[in-house]
Scaffold this motif. Structure first.
Motif, PDB file in Angstrom:
ATOM      1  N   ILE A  45       0.861  -1.183   0.000  1.00  0.00           N
ATOM      2  CA  ILE A  45       0.000   0.000   0.000  1.00  0.00           C
ATOM      3  C   ILE A  45       0.896   1.231   0.000  1.00  0.00           C
ATOM      4  CG2 ILE A  45      -1.678   1.345   1.301  1.00  0.00           C
ATOM      5  CD1 ILE A  45      -2.763  -1.283   2.402  1.00  0.00           C
ATOM      6  N   SER A  86       1.031   5.348  -0.112  1.00  0.00           N
ATOM      7  CA  SER A  86       0.231   6.545   0.138  1.00  0.00           C
ATOM      8  C   SER A  86       1.042   7.811  -0.118  1.00  0.00           C
ATOM      9  CB  SER A  86      -0.290   6.560   1.575  1.00  0.00           C
ATOM     10  OG  SER A  86      -1.241   5.538   1.784  1.00  0.00           O
ATOM     11  N   HIS A 136       2.082   1.378   5.703  1.00  0.00           N
ATOM     12  CA  HIS A 136       2.062   1.967   4.372  1.00  0.00           C
ATOM     13  C   HIS A 136       3.476   2.359   3.931  1.00  0.00           C
ATOM     14  CE1 HIS A 136      -2.417   3.263   4.284  1.00  0.00           C
ATOM     15  NE2 HIS A 136      -2.254   2.378   5.251  1.00  0.00           N
ATOM     16  N   THR A 145      -1.860   4.147  -3.874  1.00  0.00           N
ATOM     17  CA  THR A 145      -3.097   3.500  -3.446  1.00  0.00           C
ATOM     18  C   THR A 145      -4.034   4.517  -2.806  1.00  0.00           C
ATOM     19  OG1 THR A 145      -1.680   1.604  -2.852  1.00  0.00           O
ATOM     20  CG2 THR A 145      -4.006   1.498  -2.220  1.00  0.00           C
TER      21      THR A 145
END
Length: 338
Positions: A3, A5, A27, A70
């Motif tokens: 993930i 970000s 993340h 993401t």
């Protein structure tokens, strides 16, 4: 699956705390910040830092192509409500056009599962408090207008392009890593810096304006965790402290936290909302978080200990005032028209 970000404004105050929470959640975090109000020292260890502006559409597009984000957490903004009247072009360029660049890139990338936007209580204008999310926003300053425009753009982008979003409206956030040298915004930081410099706390008008103050931990954590809650998608939330204080009461409480005598200078009143605080029932119901859990005295004690370690800061000067008419005299003396 990794993930990834993007946190815009991640070298700033709220953004750096959100970035740290995302890293703790596992993340991979990319921070984009132009350092106009932030500092690389604020970027948490483990985040990849990119120096640049959300206004640079080419840079934004290249980052989305490279990292295939993401989630997008958009916190970059110049958040000076009062000053925004006098820097309209700067305000709309940074707070609207920069946001549109991110929205465009998010739609075109095709990988973004949610766009999390930090708006502001400023969208409510001078509505009667406590302000709730079912009120129709009617901002009275250029900053609030910009934030509301981006909120509307996100809703339209969801309808047309199916871009998921979550909107937060925090208010009067304070805590460690806040820029206490900014003379135009963040009253708690201003008071602490004035005390550290041996100056009087300056208050516009009679000081009976009321605000609720939000400790950073009560704001950053819910923002970071929101993308994991399906009930949050497509929603707008007030978030922050629930108890209003007058600015006079705040000055007294800040001086006590700084273990300093209270000295106050009252300046001519400026054009501002007199009473501004919001309700948080929706956040409690859908996110499981209510009004701030950290009491003002405790939050101020934490911030005061940090501020004393930082020491006094030279107050910033905004070099780019566009309209000088009716500007508060205390700002006019130090700001420059470009």
């Amino acid at each position: 699956m990794t993930i990834t970000s993007l946190v815009t404004g991640g070298a700033g105050f709220i953004g750096s705390h959100v970035a740290a929470e995302l890293l703790r959640a596992g993340h991979r975090v990319v921070v984009l910040d132009d350092l106009s109000g932030g500092d690389t020292a604020n970027v948490p260890d483990g985040a990849h830092f990119v120096a640049g502006s959300v206004c640079d559409a080419g840079l934004v597009d290249s980052l989305f192509a490279e990292w295939r984000f993401t989630y997008v957490f958009h916190l970059a903004a110049y958040a000076a409500e009062g000053l925004s009247h006098f820097i309209k072009r700067y305000n709309y360029t940074n707070n609207v056009i920069g946001s549109v660049n991110l929205i465009n890139a998010s739609v075109n990338a095709g990988t973004v599962r949610c766009f999390v936007f930090t708006s502001s209580i400023a969208v409510y204008g001078d509505a009667e408090p406590p302000m709730s999310e079912d009120l129709t926003p009617l901002p009275i300053d250029s900053y609030g207008i910009a934030k509301y425009a981006v909120e509307q753009e996100l809703k339209v982008s969801h309808e047309i392009f199916d871009l998921p979003y979550i909107i937060f409206r925090p208010h009067n956030v304070y805590g460690e890593r806040q820029n206490i040298g900014d003379r135009y915004r963040n009253v708690i930081g201003i008071f602490m810096n004035q005390i550290l410099r041996g100056e009087s706390c300056t208050i516009f008008g009679d000081g009976e304006q009321t605000r609720a103050f939000s400790y950073i931990d009560d704001v950053a954590l819910p923002i970071a965790r929101s993308v994991d809650n399906p009930r949050a998608y497509g929603q707008t939330f007030n978030i922050g402290g629930d108890t209003p204080y007058t600015v006079n009461e705040l000055a007294t409480t800040v001086a006590a936290a700084m273990d300093a005598p209270l000295r106050v200078d009252h300046l001519p009143a400026r054009h501002e909302v007199v009473h501004a605080y919001s309700s948080h029932e929706k956040a409690r119901d859908l996110l499981g978080v209510g009004a701030g859990s950290v009491p003002l005295t405790e939050g101020l004690a934490r911030m005061a200990a940090w501020a004393r370690k930082q020491g006094p800061q030279e107050p910033s000067v905004f070099d780019g005032i566009e309209v000088d008419k009716n500007m508060p005299p205390s700002w006019r003396a130090v700001s420059r028209i470009r």
